[in-house]
Enzyme design. Structure first.
Site, PDB file in Angstrom:
ATOM      1  N   ARG A  18      40.011 -44.913 -48.329  1.00 13.27           N
ATOM      2  CA  ARG A  18      40.611 -46.118 -48.901  1.00 13.27           C
ATOM      3  C   ARG A  18      42.134 -46.062 -48.875  1.00 13.27           C
ATOM      4  NH1 ARG A  18      36.958 -45.620 -54.146  1.00 13.27           N
ATOM      5  NH2 ARG A  18      37.634 -43.499 -53.647  1.00 13.27           N
ATOM      6  N   HIS A  47      30.889 -48.500 -49.877  1.00  8.68           N
ATOM      7  CA  HIS A  47      30.013 -47.459 -49.326  1.00  8.68           C
ATOM      8  C   HIS A  47      29.081 -48.041 -48.257  1.00  8.68           C
ATOM      9  CE1 HIS A  47      30.270 -45.435 -53.543  1.00  8.68           C
ATOM     10  NE2 HIS A  47      30.987 -44.686 -52.705  1.00  8.68           N
ATOM     11  N   LYS A  61      27.775 -32.685 -63.953  1.00 11.40           N
ATOM     12  CA  LYS A  61      28.244 -34.042 -64.253  1.00 11.40           C
ATOM     13  C   LYS A  61      27.046 -34.949 -64.526  1.00 11.40           C
ATOM     14  CE  LYS A  61      31.433 -36.478 -61.664  1.00 11.40           C
ATOM     15  NZ  LYS A  61      32.248 -36.643 -60.440  1.00 11.40           N
ATOM     16  N   SER A  91      33.162 -46.515 -57.575  1.00  8.97           N
ATOM     17  CA  SER A  91      32.027 -46.583 -58.516  1.00  8.97           C
ATOM     18  C   SER A  91      32.532 -46.439 -59.938  1.00  8.97           C
ATOM     19  CB  SER A  91      31.021 -45.475 -58.223  1.00  8.97           C
ATOM     20  OG  SER A  91      30.523 -45.602 -56.923  1.00  8.97           O
TER      21      SER A  91
END
Ligand code: PNS
Length: 160
Positions: free
Chosen positions: A91, A17, A41, A128
């Site tokens: 990615r 990040h 969440k 993460s």
């Protein structure tokens, strides 16, 4: 003055990040790191903790600010902050499949373009959630996060 938003959950921020934020800053005068909180969440870190960790990570960068937004559309975050574009790291194919519909929708909603920066290969497999799982079972993730984040993970997950 050009400004972009780098959005994400950042629970917590990884070096991947951080690399994207730095590269976004090379392209834009100002970068707003937008920590988007999904009310459905529960994260490992609170919104305030995530902001504090990111602020420490970007301490050496001028023109980078960090803000949290809860239950809001990203295009509204762009409007509120006056940002003309969204910058995200890609990615690989899985990210592309996940990001493309959002990029198309955000352009449809507000004419906001999304710029994708190819991830540095060093961080292409880092997320993460993966780091949290590794850290939870005592694995060493210090290569993929700043020392402050590594310490916060150790404290929160009770491993040393
Ligand atoms: O780090 P993440 O979890 O991959 O980030 C995803 C995020 C927060 C950028 C994305 O879920 C998002 O933009 N949420 C804000 C709500 C929104 O605008 N949803 C519609 C997107 S078209």
């Amino acid at each position: 003055m050009t400004r972009c938003v780098c959005p994400g959950s950042f629970d917590p921020m990884t070096l991947g990040h951080l690399d994207v934020v730095r590269r976004a800053r090379n392209l834009y005068d100002e970068v707003v790191v937008a920590v988007l909180i999904n009310p459905n969440k529960t994260g490992l870190f609170t919104p305030e903790e995530r902001v504090a960790l990111i602020e420490a990570d970007v301490d050496d960068l001028d023109g980078v600010s960090v803000m949290t937004f809860e239950a809001q559309l990203l295009v509204d975050v762009c409007r509120t902050t006056g940002a003309g574009a969204i910058v995200k790291g890609l990615r690989g194919e899985t990210d592309y499949a996940y990001e493309l519909p959002m990029a198309v929708m955000n352009r449809h909603l507000a004419g906001i373009e999304t710029l994708f920066l190819p991830s540095d290969p060093e961080f292409a497999q880092v997320s993460s959630s993966l780091l949290k799982e590794v850290a939870r079972y005592g694995g060493d993730v210090s290569r993929f996060v700043t020392p402050a984040v590594a310490e916060a993970l150790r404290e929160r997950l009770g491993k040393d």
